[in-house]
Write an enzyme that holds these catalytic residues in place. Sequence first.
Site, mmCIF file in Angstrom:
data_model
loop_
_atom_site.group_PDB
_atom_site.id
_atom_site.type_symbol
_atom_site.label_atom_id
_atom_site.label_comp_id
_atom_site.label_asym_id
_atom_site.label_seq_id
_atom_site.Cartn_x
_atom_site.Cartn_y
_atom_site.Cartn_z
ATOM 1 N NE ARG A 48 52.877 33.696 17.298
ATOM 2 C CZ ARG A 48 53.198 32.515 16.803
ATOM 3 N NH1 ARG A 48 52.320 31.856 16.040
ATOM 4 N NH2 ARG A 48 54.360 31.970 17.052
ATOM 5 C CG ASP A 49 52.746 36.457 25.530
ATOM 6 O OD1 ASP A 49 51.585 36.375 25.985
ATOM 7 O OD2 ASP A 49 53.756 36.213 26.204
ATOM 8 C CG LEU A 50 50.796 42.534 21.888
ATOM 9 C CD1 LEU A 50 49.928 43.226 20.856
ATOM 10 C CD2 LEU A 50 51.966 43.418 22.292
#
Length: 414
Positions: A48-50
């Site tokens: 969710r935070d690539l």
Amino acid sequence: MIMEYVSGGELFEYIVKCGKLKEAEARRFFQQIISGVEYCHRHMIVHRDLKPENLLLDNNKNVKIADFGLSNMMTDGEFLRTSCGSPNYAAPEVISGKLYAGPEVDIWSCGVILYALLCGTLPFDDEHVPTLFRKIKSGIFPIPDHLNSSVVSLITKCLQVDAVQRITIKAIREHEWFKVELPEYLFPPEEDLDASIVDTDAVREVCEKCHVTEDEVHRALLSGDPQDQLVIAYNLVVDNKRIADEAAKLQIRDFYFASSPPPNDFLLKHHAENSPLRPHPERMPEMQNTSATLDPLLATMERRTSTSGMKKAKWHLGIRSQSKPLDIMHEVFRAMKSLGFEWKIMNNWNIFVRRKNPVNGKYFKMSLQLYQVDQRSYLLDFKSLNTQDHPDQQKVTSMTRQSMHLAPEDGENQ
């Protein structure tokens, strides 16, 4: 230990330094990213935070996914709703507060990363956040002329606004652009993932690092639970061994055998165009999470450096000198020659060296990197490339210092 594991820094820094990457190099990074993301999804984890800032590089420019602070466990039949991550890399459903399963939002972020690798800019960007969100929801982004139709096809499928229509990791693996020169170890056959054949060395390593018994590890492997912490640890060790074996095959043939220090003009010619002397990492200014584009970030960093100043490090590990950089490197080569080392030149200021232990026949390997600490002094940093501590390491460092006739400055720690 962690910083040595990812000594190549952030992928973001690499993009800033190089600008848009050549297609083959971008593909190699993207293949590794998708391999890592697929591994996470297989174990029911969504990142969710690539973004490039959370993708770290090791000394061989292999990608390591980091910062799982916003990740979450996925459960069959349940959806997530939290709006999180960096706006420029967030999927439309995330910024809209809609429900999402998980894998599809990571795939969108991977599409943005692939675009950044190939173009040096972001597909969706605006200083005004509401305008940025409108651009993301529209799914319309510029396509540079230098991109071929095959990779454009893959990017557009990753950046599909409709999450249901967005490409899956399985489809990415089958895409013609993605499959070019794809290393086998990134996606091993399913039978290689079975626990029917247990790697005893991997089991012992898990026991040592997790402080458990071999029976506990075997019970976890037989349980069939892929989310068991010991099973995850075991699989990580096995995967790392496979990657290390592949890397060793590629690197062993590249070593130069020591004969004599190179001629005076050798360093000036060798990789002169892409090997600038780097400032020491402790003096690098911090980078923002997002920016208008990736290309002008260097100018921003230079302005911040000149206006805010930099805090000097209190101590360094290595040899510090005020000699000229080229003179220091020539002394390095003379020292390696006198100690009987073999070397591999990475660039003007970084060499890999190794020496065979006559007793056990194993190689002791180090990386020697010259950094600029300030306007007048330089630091020669020693870093072991061995997977385990070597009894000769302290002796080699001491002998190298004596051979180079360099002593640490007053008050400097060793």
